[in-house]
Design a protein around this motif. Structure first.
Motif, PDB file in Angstrom:
ATOM      1  N   GLU A   1     -31.773  17.342  -3.880  1.00  0.00           N
ATOM      2  CA  GLU A   1     -31.213  16.089  -3.318  1.00  0.00           C
ATOM      3  C   GLU A   1     -29.567  15.796  -4.126  1.00  0.00           C
ATOM      4  O   GLU A   1     -29.388  15.994  -3.243  1.00  0.00           O
TER       5      GLU A   1
ATOM      6  N   HIS B   1     -26.563  15.393  -1.877  1.00  0.00           N
ATOM      7  CA  HIS B   1     -25.746  14.448  -1.598  1.00  0.00           C
ATOM      8  C   HIS B   1     -24.076  15.122  -2.215  1.00  0.00           C
ATOM      9  O   HIS B   1     -23.091  15.096  -1.277  1.00  0.00           O
TER      10      HIS B   1
ATOM     11  N   ARG C   1     -30.635  13.553   6.429  1.00  0.00           N
ATOM     12  CA  ARG C   1     -29.464  13.899   5.344  1.00  0.00           C
ATOM     13  C   ARG C   1     -29.541  15.329   5.729  1.00  0.00           C
ATOM     14  O   ARG C   1     -28.466  15.901   5.543  1.00  0.00           O
TER      15      ARG C   1
END
Length: 557
Positions: free
Chosen positions: A496, A500, A533
């Motif tokens: 994650e 990001h 994402r």
């Protein structure tokens, strides 16, 4: 001197240090000192010590951590992670026992750095770290209820359940003036953070509360009334009294302090690396932490480590080099020398409000609840570590948590063993794309990395290190995961963070060949096939086709 054992301060000064750098560092140091002042006092009181002990720690340890550490922007001092351990050591062995334990912890950290244990942080699973930090947060918040409400309890029990029973038994003794000051301080901190995050919310609340109590002559307990003979300045250093019997008694606490100091310091370094783009020297950081704790003990201070929130404040305030941390220590020292009398007007309730906010931030509630969505084993480690921290003992909680995580990992690996080497389990099209040729057909601006074996807490940090070490990021990164039979919570957290940082750098991430267990975990974390994402490809060749199709469409447009 090998670079791995060179303090970052030396590296910075050798490379040239201009007046503009000093101005930026001085401003950042002053900003951090303003944040650290009330925190250092509040943490010391919560630990069962006097407020000056926290300030001594911030000055002595903060100075040495910045001077000898392996990070450019690390800010050191007392932190909330130590409150439970320090309180218990003082209650069991007295303050001299704490000083000896801190000295021994410093020696342990120094040896750990010298034997290159700096990478050990990657072997502590995220459910364990999150579980015990959330547990510590609950204990810290619970310890402040008496001061926040002004309850008339002569001796608050140390045990969690007994503590709350005592609170409920004394609920009729709540002092409205104290509770009002505490609630107003809490609202001031939260409102200031929301409206103007750059303002020092803690100091603002302290000044307003102290002024209100003094001008209105409110019957509220203050630092001056609880600690009427608090010393000023820094005492002369001295060697703590040493005996083999006492050393044996505090040795478990020394190891716990060293463990917490090492973990929090290196976690803070990783956060700072992500904010600045630099890379810390983990082994040198441990050495710096060790020397700082030895020195803190010699001056009668508390255990110290890198403070994540203060380090982040330093970076956001423009701190460029370790000089900012040194200036932060200098400014706190000036305050101790010339403004100690002002501290006597600070209400205990405002310090309790500050620690409520600190405890909430430390709890990492968002990550805690995210981990509750992970597979049963991860949830079990999290909740057991959390429960043991709150209801039993921090040392036991860490030991049990790490042991359980290790046993479950070994069990998972034994289950996955037949799949890892089973050629028949792989997609035939993917199997034809030999690893040695994986870069042959890469378009411009595209990078590919293959993760080999289980993506667990022991290797999760390598993914972020790879991205940060690439210099200018590519426009697309393909992560090949066909040989990843198992993904745990720590690996998911690292992934994650990777996604990001890639997004911030305007870099698209494609995951290819994700297998059943990792895909289930990614779905729970919001990184599955329906995520906006990341993109997914069934195999590496499909990933290349996706890129070619997107490039062709872009060219046509």
């Amino acid at each position: 001197m090998p670079q791995a054992f060179t303090p970052k301060l030396w590296t910075v000064l050798r490379g040239g240090y201009a007046s503009a750098d000093f101005r930026a560092d001085a401003i950042a140091g002053l900003t951090v000192a303003i944040v650290a002042l009330p925190l250092a006092m509040a943490l010391a009181i919560a630990s069962g010590a006097s407020p000056d002990k926290g300030l001594i720690t911030a000055v002595v340890a903060g100075l040495l951590i910045s001077s000898l550490g392996g990070s450019r922007v690390q800010i050191g001092g007392p932190t909330a992670a130590f409150v439970v351990v320090v309180f218990n050591v003082i209650a069991t062995h007295g303050y001299d026992g704490l000083v000896l334990a801190t000295l021994m912890a410093g020696a342990i950290l120094t040896v750990a750095g010298l034997v290159r244990f700096g990478q050990i942080i990657k072997f502590i699973p995220h459910p364990v770290v999150t579980g015990f930090t959330a547990g510590i947060a609950i204990i810290i918040a619970s310890s402040q209820v008496k001061d926040f409400l002004g309850l008339a309890i002569p001796n608050v029990p140390a045990e969690f359940v007994e503590k709350w029973i005592a609170y409920f038994d004394a609920i009729a003794t709540v002092r409205p003036e104290t509770a009002g000051v505490g609630l107003a301080s809490l609202l001031i901190i939260l409102a200031t953070r929301r409206i103007s995050p750059r303002l020092p919310a803690y100091l603002f609340a302290v000044v307003v509360a102290a002024a209100a109590v003094a001008l209105l002559k409110l019957p509220v307990e203050t630092i001056g009334s609880r600690f009427p003979n608090m010393p000023t300045g820094i005492p002369a250093p001295s060697i703590p009294t040493f005996s083999l019997v006492k050393a044996e008694e505090v040795l478990p606490s020394a190891f716990t302090i060293a463990f917490l100091a090492g973990i929090e310091a290196l976690l803070s370094c990783v956060v700072a690396d992500g904010m600045t783009g630099f890379r810390h020297r983990s082994n040198q950081e441990l050495i710096g932490q060790g020397v700082a704790n030895v020195a803190s003990a010699m001056f009668g201070g508390l255990p110290a480590t890198g403070a994540i929130a203060r380090t982040a404040t330093n970076v956001k305030s423009g701190g460029r080099t370790p000089v900012a941390g040194i200036m932060h220590a200098v400014f706190i020292l000036l305050f101790m020398l010339f403004a100690t009398d002002v501290m006597s007007y600070v209400p205990m309730a405002v310090l309790a409000a500050i620690l409520f906010v600190v405890a909430w931030g430390m709890s990492e509630a968002k990550r805690f609840f995210a981990l509750l969505k992970m597979p049963m084993g991860e949830r079990a480690v999290l909740l057991i570590t959390f429960g043991l921290t709150v209801f039993l003992d921090l040392t036991v909680a860490i030991g049990v948590g790490v042991t359980l995580a290790s046993l479950m990992f070994m069990a998972k690996m034994s289950e996955a063993g037949g799949v890892v080497n089973g050629r028949a389990m792989l997609n035939e099209q993917d199997a034809d794309a030999e690893d040695v040729h994986q870069r042959d057909a890469l378009p411009n601006g595209v990078e590919v990395f293959q993760i080999l074996g289980p993506f667990f807490f022991g290797v999760a940090g390598e993914l972020l290190s790879t991205l940060r070490g690439m210099g200018e990021p590519p426009r697309i990164i393909v992560l090949r995961m066909r040989l990843v039979p198992y993904l745990d919570a720590s690996g998911t957290t690292a992934l994650e963070d990777f996604v990001h940082e890639a997004h911030v750098a305007d870099c698209k991430v494609i995951l290819s060949g994700v297998r059943k267990q990792p895909m289930e975990v990614l779905n729970r974390a919001g990184l599955g096939r329906n995520s906006d994402r990341v993109s997914h490809a069934s195999n590496y060749l499909d990933a290349l086709a996706m890129i070619a199709s997107a490039d062709g469409k872009a060219s046509a447009d």
